[in-house]
Design an enzyme around this catalytic site. Structure first.
Site, PDB file in Angstrom:
ATOM      1  CE  LYS A 115      -4.420   0.892   0.238  1.00  0.00           C
ATOM      2  NZ  LYS A 115      -5.451   0.173  -0.292  1.00  0.00           N
TER       3      LYS A 115
HETATM    4  P1  NAD Z   1     -13.301   7.608  -2.371  1.00  0.00           P
HETATM    5  O1  NAD Z   1     -12.172   8.757  -1.961  1.00  0.00           O
HETATM    6  O2  NAD Z   1     -13.769   7.465  -3.823  1.00  0.00           O
HETATM    7  O3  NAD Z   1     -14.460   7.746  -1.437  1.00  0.00           O
HETATM    8  C1  NAD Z   1     -14.650   7.846  -0.144  1.00  0.00           C
HETATM    9  C2  NAD Z   1     -15.769   8.738   0.100  1.00  0.00           C
HETATM   10  O4  NAD Z   1     -16.163   8.664   1.601  1.00  0.00           O
HETATM   11  C3  NAD Z   1     -15.628  10.104  -0.265  1.00  0.00           C
HETATM   12  O5  NAD Z   1     -16.989  10.313  -0.788  1.00  0.00           O
HETATM   13  C4  NAD Z   1     -15.538  10.697   0.898  1.00  0.00           C
HETATM   14  O6  NAD Z   1     -16.098  12.301   1.005  1.00  0.00           O
HETATM   15  C5  NAD Z   1     -16.419   9.897   1.895  1.00  0.00           C
HETATM   16  N1  NAD Z   1     -15.781  10.225   3.430  1.00  0.00           N
HETATM   17  C6  NAD Z   1     -14.559  10.292   4.004  1.00  0.00           C
HETATM   18  N2  NAD Z   1     -14.608  10.528   5.201  1.00  0.00           N
HETATM   19  C7  NAD Z   1     -15.859  10.292   5.612  1.00  0.00           C
HETATM   20  C8  NAD Z   1     -16.549   9.906   6.715  1.00  0.00           C
HETATM   21  N3  NAD Z   1     -15.845  10.277   8.082  1.00  0.00           N
HETATM   22  N4  NAD Z   1     -17.617  10.046   6.946  1.00  0.00           N
HETATM   23  C9  NAD Z   1     -18.450   9.748   5.781  1.00  0.00           C
HETATM   24  N5  NAD Z   1     -18.025   9.593   4.611  1.00  0.00           N
HETATM   25  C10 NAD Z   1     -16.727  10.101   4.576  1.00  0.00           C
HETATM   26  O7  NAD Z   1     -12.482   6.425  -1.706  1.00  0.00           O
HETATM   27  P2  NAD Z   1     -12.947   4.810  -2.159  1.00  0.00           P
HETATM   28  O8  NAD Z   1     -12.380   4.326  -3.255  1.00  0.00           O
HETATM   29  O9  NAD Z   1     -14.468   4.610  -2.304  1.00  0.00           O
HETATM   30  O10 NAD Z   1     -12.373   3.961  -0.941  1.00  0.00           O
HETATM   31  C11 NAD Z   1     -13.451   3.863   0.374  1.00  0.00           C
HETATM   32  C12 NAD Z   1     -12.929   3.114   1.141  1.00  0.00           C
HETATM   33  O11 NAD Z   1     -13.057   1.640   0.439  1.00  0.00           O
HETATM   34  C13 NAD Z   1     -11.610   3.250   1.606  1.00  0.00           C
HETATM   35  O12 NAD Z   1     -11.321   2.377   2.933  1.00  0.00           O
HETATM   36  C14 NAD Z   1     -10.594   2.140   0.522  1.00  0.00           C
HETATM   37  O13 NAD Z   1      -9.536   1.748   1.255  1.00  0.00           O
HETATM   38  C15 NAD Z   1     -11.601   1.064   0.519  1.00  0.00           C
HETATM   39  N6  NAD Z   1     -11.314   0.138  -0.821  1.00  0.00           N
HETATM   40  C16 NAD Z   1     -11.208   0.784  -2.002  1.00  0.00           C
HETATM   41  C17 NAD Z   1     -11.307   0.066  -3.015  1.00  0.00           C
HETATM   42  C18 NAD Z   1     -11.445   0.653  -4.250  1.00  0.00           C
HETATM   43  O14 NAD Z   1     -11.426  -0.054  -5.320  1.00  0.00           O
HETATM   44  N7  NAD Z   1     -11.705   2.186  -4.755  1.00  0.00           N
HETATM   45  C19 NAD Z   1     -11.157  -1.316  -2.909  1.00  0.00           C
HETATM   46  C20 NAD Z   1     -11.283  -1.731  -1.537  1.00  0.00           C
HETATM   47  C21 NAD Z   1     -11.243  -0.920  -0.589  1.00  0.00           C
END
Ligand code: NAD
Length: 461
Positions: free
Chosen positions: A151
């Site tokens: 990561k």
């Molecule tokens: P992203 O940046 O696209 O979206 C995250 C969203 O959460 C944003 O809209 C942000 O405004 C919101 N947010 C941030 N803090 C918040 C809070 N305290 N309360 C409510 N909303 C909040 O990110 P993502 O890619 O969707 O990733 C989200 C999670 O999923 C992370 O933990 C990431 O590690 C995990 N993840 C992502 C992927 C992927 O393919 N993108 C894959 C596996 C895991």
């Protein structure tokens, strides 16, 4: 390589003063010490419960103990194999120069090249990146794809940076890591705060250094640059598949199932849309600055259009404004935290009213909260299974880039659905066979697979 430090396991951080426009979260980091193998599991105190590295280590120790993992392998698999810290200078739009701190942690290459996203956030810390790297190893093993885990993260606030600043920072971060990443070494992907455009810059910078276009160095790229069809929706799609499987297991049906989703980014918005299309009733959506609630269900297609028009979910006519923190404890059948770590802790776990907790985010639930949810009988679909759809389709992207032949979206989705369904069944069977909860079952399955390849490869000396 100027400004780079290779940090041996257990070393203290550099102690530099404030860098960039945010402060490295030095106080959150721990010095990693060799595990005390005689203790059954890492004990987590209330003060430590928000440390994601300790949360990961506690689950690892518990699963390793139940597997009777031998002491040597325990140590090998518990710690990341390499931790890189870079301090990267970037010319800002106003003519000033800022220095940003970035990390790349490579946990394991036992089953194949490292794989894992890059996070841009003011809260990134080395302990967080260590935990996320380890989770990538376990996640890739749970879905049985040939990758280890890594990561990356840069301490910055992408919401306040221009596209030019983000591009220059991304290119400099990539250049600082150039000898450590590559299609056969370590393949980054998007995570919070990064997206397809970020991956295009990483790919281009790496390719410029190599003197040839090398699309398979990153995944999550635009489809026109070697990205996979279906990658953008893949994590949300995987979540919708495992939620379907959980419903079947618990004799529930989508039309009578209410869902609350925290985070309306890549993962949360796609999960909400796909579940809504399958007939689930999405009654709550939370964001970092507020939430929406409608007990009769939110039209997710209209909400997405509203956000595209206005730039936020707020003032949406189809739901009432709601408090973002109490949203998580509202009655619902399925709760999907899809934003960030440590949102379900010993402080609010007692108040949760969901039947199923499906972890879209990495590490949303602390170990202390796990104990409480276990007593309440909440069915947890742990992060290393629930959100593995993203890395699975990233694997498909890497395969397609290396073949130079691209699949249709249907082909991608069918393969993804199959892997997610099989992995759900594998974890559930492991849980039943070993009489453990789903999270420890997923860790045991993953550790068993990684331990097996590590034994086969042997310890190089
Ligand atoms: P992203 O940046 O696209 O979206 C995250 C969203 O959460 C944003 O809209 C942000 O405004 C919101 N947010 C941030 N803090 C918040 C809070 N305290 N309360 C409510 N909303 C909040 O990110 P993502 O890619 O969707 O990733 C989200 C999670 O999923 C992370 O933990 C990431 O590690 C995990 N993840 C992502 C992927 C992927 O393919 N993108 C894959 C596996 C895991």
């Amino acid at each position: 390589m100027a400004g780079e430090q290779l940090v041996p396991t257990g070393a203290a951080r550099s102690g530099l003063p404030t860098l960039g426009r945010t402060t490295p979260a030095a106080d959150k980091e721990t010095t990693m010490e060799a595990p005390v193998l005689s203790t059954p599991a890492t004990a987590i105190s209330a003060e430590q419960e928000n440390n994601p590295w300790l949360a990961q280590a506690a689950r690892f120790d518990e699963a390793a103990r139940r597997l009777n993992l031998d002491a040597g392998l325990w140590k090998v698999l518990r710690f990341p194999s390499r931790e890189i810290i870079v301090h990267i200078p970037v010319s800002m739009d106003d003519g000033s120069v800022e220095v940003f701190t970035g990390y790349r942690v490579q946990h394991s290459i036992s089953r194949g090249p490292c794989k894992g996203g890059i996070r841009y956030s003011p809260d990134v810390s080395l302990d967080e990146v260590r935990a996320l790297a380890s989770w990538m190893t376990w996640k890739c093993a749970v879905v049985n794809i040939p990758f280890g885990g890594a990561k990356g993260g840069v301490i910055c606030d992408p919401k306040t940076m221009s596209q030019g600043e983000l591009e220059r920072m991304t290119r400099r971060y990539t250049a600082a890591l150039i000898e450590f990443i590559g299609p056969e070494k370590d393949v980054p992907a998007p995570d919070m705060g990064t997206n397809e455009q970020t991956m295009a810059w990483v790919m281009d910078t790496y390719s410029m250094h190599m003197g040839q276009t090398m699309t398979s160095v990153v995944t999550g790229k635009p489809v026109s640059l070697g990205g996979s069809r279906g990658r953008r929706e893949a994590t949300g799609r995987g979540i919708s598949v495992v939620v379907d499987q959980a419903l079947k297991h618990l004799n529930m049906v989508p039309a009578e199932t209410t869902v609350i989703v925290q985070g309306f980014g890549n993962v949360g918005s796609n999960a909400a849309k796909l579940l809504w299309e399958k007939g689930y009733k999405i009654i709550g959506i939370g964001e970092f600055d507020g939430a929406l609630h409608n007990p009769n269900g939110i039209d997710i297609s209209e909400l997405l259009q509203h956000r595209a028009r206005t730039g936020s979910i707020h003032k949406f006519a189809g739901a009432s404004a709601f408090d973002k923190d109490t949203l998580l404890t509202q009655p619902c059948d399925v709760l999907i935290p899809a934003a960030t770590e440590n949102v379900i802790t010993s402080r609010n776990a007692h108040q949760l009213q969901c039947r199923i907790l499906c972890e879209g985010a990495n590490g949303p639930t602390t170990p202390l909260a796990d104990d409480i949810l276990g007593e309440k009988g909440v069915f947890i679909i742990p992060d290393i299974l629930a959100n593995a759809g993203g890395v699975t389709t990233s694997y498909f992207e890497w395969v397609q880039d290396r073949m130079g032949y691209f699949w249709t979206e249907d082909e991608v989705n069918q393969r993804l659905d199959r892997i997610m369904m099989d992995s759900f069944t594998d974890v559930l069977q492991y849980a039943i066979a070993h009489d453990v909860n789903n999270r420890i079952a997923a860790y045991m399955l993953a550790i068993d697979r990684v331990a097996h390849t590590t034994r086969q490869r042997g310890i190089y000396a």
